[in-house]
Write a protein that holds these residues in place. Structure first.
Motif: not given
Ligand SMILES: Nc1ncnc2c1ncn2[C@@H]1O[C@H](COP(=O)(O)OP(=O)(O)O)[C@@H](O)[C@H]1O
Ligand SMILES: [Mg+2]
Lengths: 248, 215
Positions: A6-10, A37-38, A73-74, A201-203
């Motif tokens: 909810k709080s973060q952009q992918p 989405s990741v 989208v990155v 914190g990485a995706a």
């Protein structure tokens, strides 16, 4: 992970991604409209039979190939419409790759290999080396800094490749069968490192056909013939042993 | 699953009472095979009948204690040495389900396989997470280290077991896809390495040990 979403952009967002090779009778639908989405902190495993489109998905996500339609989208930038210069910068700064064959440069030490993307990014050699050493240290690989690839085991090389993929503030790591050439113990240590980087914190996207490695992921996405046919979500493990699995 | 031998193994470390055995059994196996106190007492009664354990007085709180006998100890060590019996493989619901689904009207066997694969991989994700926690506990040297190691081994067994299941499902799907190709195309397609390397017939009672990588 739902709170995070909810709080973060992918970090990575794939929209209706299509990749078709050839045309007419020889047309191959490698990807048929993928949405994925990741998010930061998330490791997503992609599984599927050979030819189902896993590598295509990764090369598109990393801007190494161009989709027939759809968006990639990155970190907020649509790389399908970005200029070549923007794309090159994004590839260097935001995206890291790990392949089955580690792709370290044989003539460079571990630290030099890790420093290379930073140097290419225009950072001074001294600063690049310092950040490479810091990255190796943080991943518990400090003792490998001055070794050449042929002085390291396969598992060590692969861990250095992960360090290189994530040096600087790059937050997206794309790994295509990174454990393919490793025995299962060593494969596990590579996965542990990838998992730890995502926890920090990485995706990440991990393509693998090894269920044991896919099981390290937060989500497992199943591809078949270029489409997502199913995906698992992580549940609360505590309920597991008191549910159906207890009777197995 | 041998509750008998599990209890003998715990009693070998010294006399214990019923609910204590249950607690220790569960902390060893991380509640993977929950026992109820009734099972523990009926098992103790049979062990006593067979001369493998004997009542051994009461503790300060008045619990009846049981102790392992020499015969019990002999049985226990024979159990450790003896491989687990595979003469009668356990009936496996999944194998039966897939066997029934082959050619069943109105059943999409690939959907059956995928729904099981989903559940299997999800269970593996959960076991893997539990394993990471157990491993951290063992490596930190915290708490009941012996129990943590035992629990870790049990979890890893579950991971291997679900992994074998997932691989088998992949194999079934690949096999079915291949068999559904027209014969002329089938002849033209190279044999997938996995199908070639794995034990093909489910009719044997041998454990499947062949492990191969797929391309
Ligand atoms: N350059 C290409 N030209 C034509 N077909 C391709 C090309 N690259 C991949 N394909 C086809 O696209 C499909 C997906 O390939 P790929 O993404 O490599 O699958 P996977 O990694 O899951 O094995 C396959 O059918 C493959 O043959
Ligand atoms: Mg591939």
């Amino acid at each position: 992970m739902p709170e995070q979403r909810k709080s973060q952009q992918p970090v990575l967002q794939l929209d209706r991604l299509v990749r078709t090779h050839g045309s007419g009778a020889t047309e191959v639908h490698a990807l048929r409209g993928i949405d994925l989405s990741v998010f930061p902190g998330e490791l997503v495993a992609v599984m599927g039979p050979s030819g189902s489109g896993k590598s295509t998905l990764l090369t598109l996500a990393g801007g190494l190939d161009t989709p027939s339609s759809g968006r990639v989208v990155v970190e907020g930038t649509d790389i399908t419409t970005a200029s070549r210069r923007q794309l090159a910068a994004l590839r260097r700064r935001s995206i890291g790759y790990v392949f089955q064959d580690y792709n370290l440069i044989p003539a460079l030490t571990a630290a030099e290999n890790v420093a290379l993307p930073r140097e290419l990014d225009g950072i001074s050699a001294r600063k690049a080396r310092a950040s490479a050493l810091a990255a190796l240290e943080e991943m518990g690989l400090g003792q490998l800094a001055d070794r050449f690839p042929d002085e390291m085991s396969g598992g060590q090389q692969q861990r250095v490749a992960i360090a290189r993929a994530l040096v600087g503030d790059r937050r997206l790591v794309l790994a295509d069968e990174p454990t393919g050439a490793l025995d299962s113990e060593t494969g596990e240590s590579v996965l542990a490192l990838l998992r730890a980087r995502c926890d920090a914190g990485a995706a990440g996207i991990l393509v693998t056909h090894e269920p044991r490695f896919a099981a390290w992921a937060d989500r497992v996405v199943f591809l078949r013939d270029g489409s997502v046919v199913d995906e698992t979500l992580r549940s609360h493990a505590d309920s597991l042993l008191h549910g159906q699995a207890a009777g197995q | 699953m041998s509750i008998r031998h599990g209890l003998l193994a715990l009693l070998e470390r010294g006399p214990r009472y019923g609910s204590q055995l249950r607690t220790e059994f569960e902390s060893r196996t991380g509640s993977t095979w929950p026992l109820n106190v009734g099972q523990v007492y009926t098992t103790l009664a049979r062990l006593e009948r067979d001369g493998l354990v004997a009542p051994d007085g009461e503790d300060a709180a008045g619990h009846t204690l049981y102790a392992i006998t020499d015969a019990g100890r002999t049985e226990l060590f024979q159990w450790y040495e003896r491989p687990v019996d595979r003469a009668n493989p356990p009936r496996d619901e999944l194998s039966i389900k897939l066997a029934m689904a082959v050619g069943a009207p109105g059943v999409d066997i690939r959907a059956v396989i995928q729904s099981q694969r989903h559940a299997t991989i999800k269970a593996m994700q959960d076991y893997t997470r539990l394993k990471a926690t157990a491993l951290a506990a063992v490596e930190s040297g915290r708490s009941h280290e012996r129990d943590d190691v035992a629990w870790l081994l049990v979890l890893e067994q579950l991971i291997f077991q679900t992994e074998a299941e997932a691989r088998w499902l992949d194999h079934c799907e690949a096999r079915l896809v291949r068999l559904s190709l027209p014969a002329d195309r089938r002849a033209a397609e190279p044999e997938p390495p996995q199908a070639a390397a794995e034990t093909p017939a489910p009719t044997t009672t041998q454990p499947r040990t062949a492990r191969s990588r797929r391309g």
